[in-house]
Design a protein around this motif. Structure first.
Motif, PDB file in Angstrom:
ATOM      1  N   GLY A  68      56.494  10.992  23.239  1.00  0.00           N
ATOM      2  CA  GLY A  68      55.135  10.484  23.413  1.00  0.00           C
ATOM      3  C   GLY A  68      54.088  11.397  22.796  1.00  0.00           C
ATOM      4  O   GLY A  68      53.159  10.932  22.127  1.00  0.00           O
ATOM      5  N   LEU A  69      54.222  12.701  22.999  1.00  0.00           N
ATOM      6  CA  LEU A  69      53.253  13.642  22.433  1.00  0.00           C
ATOM      7  C   LEU A  69      53.325  13.651  20.914  1.00  0.00           C
ATOM      8  O   LEU A  69      52.289  13.717  20.233  1.00  0.00           O
ATOM      9  N   ALA A  70      54.554  13.589  20.360  1.00  0.00           N
ATOM     10  CA  ALA A  70      54.686  13.570  18.902  1.00  0.00           C
ATOM     11  C   ALA A  70      54.050  12.320  18.316  1.00  0.00           C
ATOM     12  O   ALA A  70      53.301  12.388  17.324  1.00  0.00           O
ATOM     13  N   TRP A  71      54.324  11.172  18.911  1.00  0.00           N
ATOM     14  CA  TRP A  71      53.733   9.921  18.422  1.00  0.00           C
ATOM     15  C   TRP A  71      52.210   9.931  18.590  1.00  0.00           C
ATOM     16  O   TRP A  71      51.487   9.477  17.691  1.00  0.00           O
ATOM     17  N   ALA A  72      51.747  10.430  19.735  1.00  0.00           N
ATOM     18  CA  ALA A  72      50.296  10.471  19.962  1.00  0.00           C
ATOM     19  C   ALA A  72      49.616  11.345  18.918  1.00  0.00           C
ATOM     20  O   ALA A  72      48.525  11.017  18.418  1.00  0.00           O
ATOM     21  N   GLY A  73      50.256  12.460  18.545  1.00  0.00           N
ATOM     22  CA  GLY A  73      49.690  13.307  17.508  1.00  0.00           C
ATOM     23  C   GLY A  73      49.602  12.601  16.177  1.00  0.00           C
ATOM     24  O   GLY A  73      48.582  12.703  15.456  1.00  0.00           O
ATOM     25  N   LEU A  74      50.652  11.850  15.818  1.00  0.00           N
ATOM     26  CA  LEU A  74      50.633  11.119  14.541  1.00  0.00           C
ATOM     27  C   LEU A  74      49.568  10.029  14.549  1.00  0.00           C
ATOM     28  O   LEU A  74      48.855   9.825  13.551  1.00  0.00           O
ATOM     29  N   VAL A  75      49.462   9.325  15.672  1.00  0.00           N
ATOM     30  CA  VAL A  75      48.435   8.275  15.766  1.00  0.00           C
ATOM     31  C   VAL A  75      47.044   8.897  15.727  1.00  0.00           C
ATOM     32  O   VAL A  75      46.111   8.351  15.120  1.00  0.00           O
ATOM     33  N   GLY A  76      46.878  10.066  16.351  1.00  0.00           N
ATOM     34  CA  GLY A  76      45.595  10.754  16.289  1.00  0.00           C
ATOM     35  C   GLY A  76      45.214  11.110  14.858  1.00  0.00           C
ATOM     36  O   GLY A  76      44.041  10.974  14.460  1.00  0.00           O
ATOM     37  N   LEU A  77      46.192  11.534  14.060  1.00  0.00           N
ATOM     38  CA  LEU A  77      45.924  11.824  12.647  1.00  0.00           C
ATOM     39  C   LEU A  77      45.522  10.555  11.900  1.00  0.00           C
ATOM     40  O   LEU A  77      44.621  10.570  11.039  1.00  0.00           O
ATOM     41  N   HIS A  78      46.191   9.459  12.250  1.00  0.00           N
ATOM     42  CA  HIS A  78      45.829   8.190  11.606  1.00  0.00           C
ATOM     43  C   HIS A  78      44.405   7.770  11.965  1.00  0.00           C
ATOM     44  O   HIS A  78      43.637   7.328  11.095  1.00  0.00           O
ATOM     45  N   VAL A  79      44.055   7.905  13.250  1.00  0.00           N
ATOM     46  CA  VAL A  79      42.703   7.528  13.681  1.00  0.00           C
ATOM     47  C   VAL A  79      41.651   8.354  12.940  1.00  0.00           C
ATOM     48  O   VAL A  79      40.597   7.847  12.537  1.00  0.00           O
ATOM     49  N   ARG A  80      41.970   9.611  12.723  1.00  0.00           N
ATOM     50  CA  ARG A  80      40.985  10.493  12.097  1.00  0.00           C
ATOM     51  C   ARG A  80      40.893  10.314  10.582  1.00  0.00           C
ATOM     52  O   ARG A  80      39.808  10.346  10.009  1.00  0.00           O
ATOM     53  N   PHE A  81      42.056  10.103   9.927  1.00  0.00           N
ATOM     54  CA  PHE A  81      42.037  10.121   8.468  1.00  0.00           C
ATOM     55  C   PHE A  81      42.436   8.794   7.810  1.00  0.00           C
ATOM     56  O   PHE A  81      42.150   8.588   6.633  1.00  0.00           O
ATOM     57  N   GLY A  82      43.117   7.922   8.556  1.00  0.00           N
ATOM     58  CA  GLY A  82      43.665   6.751   7.890  1.00  0.00           C
ATOM     59  C   GLY A  82      43.070   5.433   8.286  1.00  0.00           C
ATOM     60  O   GLY A  82      43.428   4.403   7.711  1.00  0.00           O
ATOM     61  N   ARG A  83      42.158   5.411   9.264  1.00  0.00           N
ATOM     62  CA  ARG A  83      41.632   4.132   9.731  1.00  0.00           C
ATOM     63  C   ARG A  83      40.877   3.385   8.639  1.00  0.00           C
ATOM     64  O   ARG A  83      40.902   2.156   8.583  1.00  0.00           O
ATOM     65  N   ALA A  84      40.261   4.111   7.753  1.00  0.00           N
ATOM     66  CA  ALA A  84      39.482   3.460   6.688  1.00  0.00           C
ATOM     67  C   ALA A  84      40.377   2.836   5.624  1.00  0.00           C
ATOM     68  O   ALA A  84      39.896   2.101   4.764  1.00  0.00           O
ATOM     69  N   ARG A  85      41.667   3.134   5.652  1.00  0.00           N
ATOM     70  CA  ARG A  85      42.593   2.605   4.648  1.00  0.00           C
ATOM     71  C   ARG A  85      43.740   1.888   5.372  1.00  0.00           C
ATOM     72  O   ARG A  85      44.873   2.350   5.379  1.00  0.00           O
ATOM     73  N   PRO A  86      43.452   0.738   5.972  1.00  0.00           N
ATOM     74  CA  PRO A  86      44.472   0.078   6.797  1.00  0.00           C
ATOM     75  C   PRO A  86      45.715  -0.339   6.010  1.00  0.00           C
ATOM     76  O   PRO A  86      46.832  -0.226   6.501  1.00  0.00           O
ATOM     77  N   ARG A  87      45.533  -0.825   4.767  1.00  0.00           N
ATOM     78  CA  ARG A  87      46.700  -1.248   3.992  1.00  0.00           C
ATOM     79  C   ARG A  87      47.579  -0.065   3.616  1.00  0.00           C
ATOM     80  O   ARG A  87      48.813  -0.136   3.693  1.00  0.00           O
ATOM     81  N   ALA A  88      46.941   1.018   3.225  1.00  0.00           N
ATOM     82  CA  ALA A  88      47.711   2.220   2.886  1.00  0.00           C
ATOM     83  C   ALA A  88      48.426   2.759   4.117  1.00  0.00           C
ATOM     84  O   ALA A  88      49.589   3.197   4.033  1.00  0.00           O
ATOM     85  N   SER A  89      47.778   2.710   5.277  1.00  0.00           N
ATOM     86  CA  SER A  89      48.409   3.187   6.500  1.00  0.00           C
ATOM     87  C   SER A  89      49.607   2.314   6.875  1.00  0.00           C
ATOM     88  O   SER A  89      50.662   2.821   7.285  1.00  0.00           O
ATOM     89  N   ALA A  90      49.441   0.995   6.714  1.00  0.00           N
ATOM     90  CA  ALA A  90      50.553   0.085   7.009  1.00  0.00           C
ATOM     91  C   ALA A  90      51.725   0.337   6.070  1.00  0.00           C
ATOM     92  O   ALA A  90      52.892   0.358   6.489  1.00  0.00           O
ATOM     93  N   ALA A  91      51.416   0.533   4.799  1.00  0.00           N
ATOM     94  CA  ALA A  91      52.476   0.813   3.825  1.00  0.00           C
ATOM     95  C   ALA A  91      53.186   2.120   4.145  1.00  0.00           C
ATOM     96  O   ALA A  91      54.418   2.228   4.022  1.00  0.00           O
ATOM     97  N   LEU A  92      52.429   3.126   4.575  1.00  0.00           N
ATOM     98  CA  LEU A  92      53.026   4.407   4.933  1.00  0.00           C
ATOM     99  C   LEU A  92      53.938   4.253   6.145  1.00  0.00           C
ATOM    100  O   LEU A  92      55.036   4.836   6.186  1.00  0.00           O
ATOM    101  N   LEU A  93      53.510   3.463   7.141  1.00  0.00           N
ATOM    102  CA  LEU A  93      54.337   3.235   8.326  1.00  0.00           C
ATOM    103  C   LEU A  93      55.652   2.562   7.948  1.00  0.00           C
ATOM    104  O   LEU A  93      56.729   2.953   8.415  1.00  0.00           O
ATOM    105  N   VAL A  94      55.578   1.552   7.076  1.00  0.00           N
ATOM    106  CA  VAL A  94      56.794   0.865   6.629  1.00  0.00           C
ATOM    107  C   VAL A  94      57.702   1.830   5.881  1.00  0.00           C
ATOM    108  O   VAL A  94      58.921   1.870   6.098  1.00  0.00           O
ATOM    109  N   ALA A  95      57.122   2.634   4.992  1.00  0.00           N
ATOM    110  CA  ALA A  95      57.919   3.577   4.204  1.00  0.00           C
ATOM    111  C   ALA A  95      58.600   4.611   5.097  1.00  0.00           C
ATOM    112  O   ALA A  95      59.787   4.924   4.917  1.00  0.00           O
ATOM    113  N   LEU A  96      57.869   5.144   6.074  1.00  0.00           N
ATOM    114  CA  LEU A  96      58.453   6.128   6.976  1.00  0.00           C
ATOM    115  C   LEU A  96      59.569   5.512   7.822  1.00  0.00           C
ATOM    116  O   LEU A  96      60.618   6.135   8.034  1.00  0.00           O
TER     117      LEU A  96
END
Length: 668
Positions: A68-96
């Protein structure tokens, strides 16, 4: 409106508080931890010691908290840096997801692909890629569905669905599917978290969250410390076994791979066992005993019944339902303390016929219809029917499954083999096998012969005698069918011209589990519900008796060779049981070993039983005299553990097959 009016309005309508993405993820994993704690408590027979129970739950909760803490940290990074690029974030999630799936899932799903490919080599890679992709994409798809459901009514349906996935995951994917379970659980968590993110907290919860906000950093620090401790500190052996038992625990299979095996100090081998702890490849053959038990031109019939555990005969409870087997027990020499050499048919029968154990044999990949996977096709060790055939004995088998013929190496040396084409279960039932055997026995004259039949009627899914009742009740009804098949065969032998020179040997390849130790069916453990099997030898001039001496099915090769007056190769790891048929009571000295899926069990004369899982790095130790149900592991006591563990390691080091590039494989 005045400033005072603005202040009054703000106080009347407090600011709405919603669940942030990181908090939603952490809450979802905490929900998963609670769900799994309930699963553990309800589905597992908990260890008898309270401290083991507490540590089991503590480590399990710590692992979920770490996720839970590891996932929360990754989501926190997304909220801070990736929210403005939703398509890129979705593509990154699929790739990972695909990358982690390609890394972790093939080992889990290869077996399923092999089964569905049915021997077609070109189908297997396509199926494997498809399975890996489907499991890998489960998390991105769950996130998408959760976001689509993030509205008042649908949100709770999505959350309930995610929790349902977490609840059924341990049941649907029981066994060797650690990576698949991790991905399915992650998908359930992702569905809950995505639906929960953005939800408006009720006023009371919002007020509570506001009061706890100053404690957020200290609480996260404590949680991080607890999670790190659960990952870094190795649990005691009994807790490791509990964590790896069938439940929703996710990380133990991966953490155990990072832990070193125990390396015990060497201990002296008991003098009587010393001959078995040296390389026996060039050991001299063992001559047959004297006087012979059977008249000239012996006729030996070996019957093995799939999934027949010993307590069906030992308890006497089922004598009315299984009258033929009960009568055979009373008329023959009943070895009531017999064990199989494995908890899966291929392990058990390969050891029975070769006189050696799985790790001594050479197993290679074979692709054939209904017989794909690892087989000892190229193993060069001798099977005892080969020796009988070379000595002029007719060796006959009727096989209900394609791999119980000479080619695949489980059995070898049959001069006559008849494979009956499979029915709906990919194997034939007992009736056509017995019909074929009766026709062949009617042709027997004065020649010596060995006949082998393996009856598969009682194998799961237990639907041959009706589908009502519990699994145990359905299995018992199938054994009643088997009892009838055995009766027909025994009646024919008694009426035959070779009856006076015949010996019937009845046993099973392994037992069957019905919830003991959290397991069902077989092939998944080495507890005695799977290893203890009946072993009966009946012949006209052999007095009935019950033998309590611990024996193994690896003793059957030397026993049958002895019945025919043939010598046993010195490389065989068993000892003849014929002295017991003469009424003697020798003390057997060879160790009793069983193997399955890189698990090994060692049973010693003092009723000590050791189980070592080299894949999951677990060790169990039981005193079978005081604890026959194997519920109280003594492995936490190094003084009791180290001597049998040292013997096990020395035995494996001495006898494991050494060949360049070959490592004892993990066979599902």
């Amino acid at each position: 409106m005045s400033r005072a009016d603005d202040t009054t309005l703000n106080k009347a309508e407090p600011q709405r508080t919603s669940v942030t993405g990181p908090d939603a993820v952490l809450l979802a994993w905490i929900t998963a931890a609670v769900t799994n704690a309930i699963t553990i408590t309800r589905s597992l027979a908990m260890p008898p010691r309270l401290v083991t129970r507490v540590l089991h739950h503590s480590f399990d909760a710590g692992h979920f908290l770490a996720l839970g803490l590891a996932w929360a940290g990754l989501v926190g990074l997304h909220v801070r840096f990736g929210r403005a690029r939703p398509r890129a974030s979705a593509a990154l999630l699929v790739a990972l997801s695909l990358a982690f799936g390609a890394l972790l899932l093939p080992g889990d799903l290869r077996n399923a692909a092999e089964r569905l490919a049915s021997g077609k080599a070109w189908v297997k890679p396509a199926l494997l890629v498809t399975f890996v992709a489907l499991f890998s994409l489960a998390v991105p798809v769950a996130v998408l569905l959760g976001r689509l459901a993030a509205r008042p009514f649908l949100r709770w349906i999505a959350i309930a669905s995610g929790m349902a996935v977490l609840s059924v995951n341990p049941v649907l994917l029981e066994g060797d599917y650690a990576s698949a379970r991790l991905f399915v659980a992650s998908a359930g968590v992702a569905l809950v978290a995505a639906a929960l993110a953005g939800a408006v907290l009720p006023a009371r919860l919002a007020s509570l969250a506001s009061r706890l906000r100053p404690l957020r950093v200290p609480l996260l620090a404590v949680a991080s410390l607890a999670a790190a401790t659960s990952l870094v500190v190795p649990p005691r052996p009994s807790v490791v076994v509990a964590l790896l038992s069938p439940s929703g625990s996710l990380l133990p299979p991966f953490l155990s791979a990072l832990q070193e095996n125990m390396l015990p100090e060497d201990v002296p081998v008991p003098p009587e066992m010393a001959p078995w702890f040296v390389d026996r490849k060039n050991a001299p053959p063992v001559p047959p005993g004297s006087p012979p038990v059977l008249p000239p031109h012996p006729a030996v019939i070996l019957l093995s019944i799939d999934c027949l555990r010993n307590d069906f005969l030992a308890s006497g409870k089922y004598d009315d339902q299984l009258p033929t087997l009960a009568a055979l027990r009373a008329q023959g020499v009943y070895f009531q303390n017999a064990r199989s050499a494995g908890s899966q048919t291929v392990y058990s029968l390969a050891s029975l016929f070769a006189g050696t154990y799985f790790s001594q044999q050479y197993w290679t990949e074979v692709t054939a219809p209904h017989a794909h996977g690892l087989w000892p096709e190229k193993d060069e060790s001798t099977r005892f029917p080969e020796l009988l055939r070379a000595g002029g004995v007719s060796t006959i088998t009727f096989a209900a499954t394609p791999w119980l013929v000479n080619r695949f190496g489980i059995v070898r040396g049959f001069s006559e083999e008849t494979y009956l084409r499979p029915g709906k279960h990919h194997w034939h039932m007992g009736k056509p096998l017995v019909d074929a055997a009766l026709a062949r026995l009617a042709q027997v004259r004065d020649e010596p012969f060995f006949l082998y039949i393996h009856l598969l009627d009682a194998h799961a899914p237990y639907d041959l005698a009706g589908t009502s009742g519990t699994a145990f009740e359905r299995h018992l009804r199938e054994l009643i069918l088997v009892d009838g098949h055995v009766r027909r065969l025994l009646d024919a032998i008694e009426r035959s011209p070779f009856a006076a020179r015949a010996a019937v040997v009845l046993t099973s390849d392994h037992g069957e589990a019905f919830g003991e130790h959290g397991h069902w069916t077989h092939a998944n453990s080495l507890y005695d519900e799977l290893l203890r099997v009946p072993l009966i030898v009946r012949a006209r001039n052999v007095a009935p008796r019950v033998v309590d001496e611990p024996v193994t099915l690896v003793d059957l090769g030397p026993t049958i060779l002895d019945l025919f007056g043939a010598e046993t190769p010195g490389s065989f790891m068993g000892q003849s049981l014929v002295p017991f048929l003469r009424g003697e009571s020798p003390k057997l000295t060879r160790p009793i070993v069983a193997e399955t899926r890189l698990k090994r069990a060692l049973v010693l004369r003092d009723a000590t039983k050791l189980i070592v899982d080299d894949r999951n790095r677990t060790v169990e130790l039981y005193d079978l005299a005081a604890d026959p149900s194997e519920t109280n592991s003594l492995a936490d006591d190094p003084v009791r553990l180290m001597p049998p563990l040292a013997l096990m390691r020395r035995l494996l080091a001495t006898h494991t097959l050494r060949r360049e590039g070959y490592v004892t494989p993990y066979r599902r």
